[in-house]
Design a protein around this motif. Structure first.
Motif: not given
Length: 132
Positions: A116-122
């Motif tokens: 989830k964090s990676c998705y938001r970061q991207a």
């Protein structure tokens, strides 16, 4: 467009370039229909071989991120046309990432939180510098 290349990275330069353009699209900094710099211009600006830029553009074209136009060159594509094929590749990558996480004692909830964090970061592309 400002792209940063790390010549000391183990990631090949053509892949760094490809990835930064994908991050630019995901974050909305590069819009559908927007032309990318010519292969020669971007190679000169970055101080890299034009074949490296060409390889990145070809990869982006093959994956549907850019369309090649005779007059405009490489242009950001409008939208994905083959989500099923992409989803299958994504599942393969995520299964491998999950297996690696398991090998490093990452629990399921932590793995999901990381995803989830990676998705938001991207989507915000805060960490990945690309300025159009």
């Amino acid at each position: 467009m400002l792209i940063q290349i790390d010549t000391l990275s183990v990631t090949p330069i053509y892949e760094q370039l490809r990835n930064q353009i994908v991050f630019g699209i995901a974050s909305g900094r590069l819009s559908p229909g927007e032309a990318l710099p010519s292969v020669r211009r971007l190679a000169a600006d970055l101080g890299i071989n034009l074949h490296t830029v060409n390889k990145s553009y070809a990869s982006l074209s093959d994956e549907g991120y850019v369309a090649m136009d005779r007059r405009k060159g490489a242009v950001i594509a409008g939208g994905s046309t083959n989500n099923e094929e992409f989803a299958a590749r994504l599942v393969d990558k995520l299964i491998l990432a999950a297996a690696e996480g398991i090998c490093h004692a990452i629990k399921e909830k932590e793995f999901i939180d990381i995803c989830k964090s990676c998705y938001r970061q991207a989507k915000g592309s805060v960490e990945h510098q690309i300025i159009a």
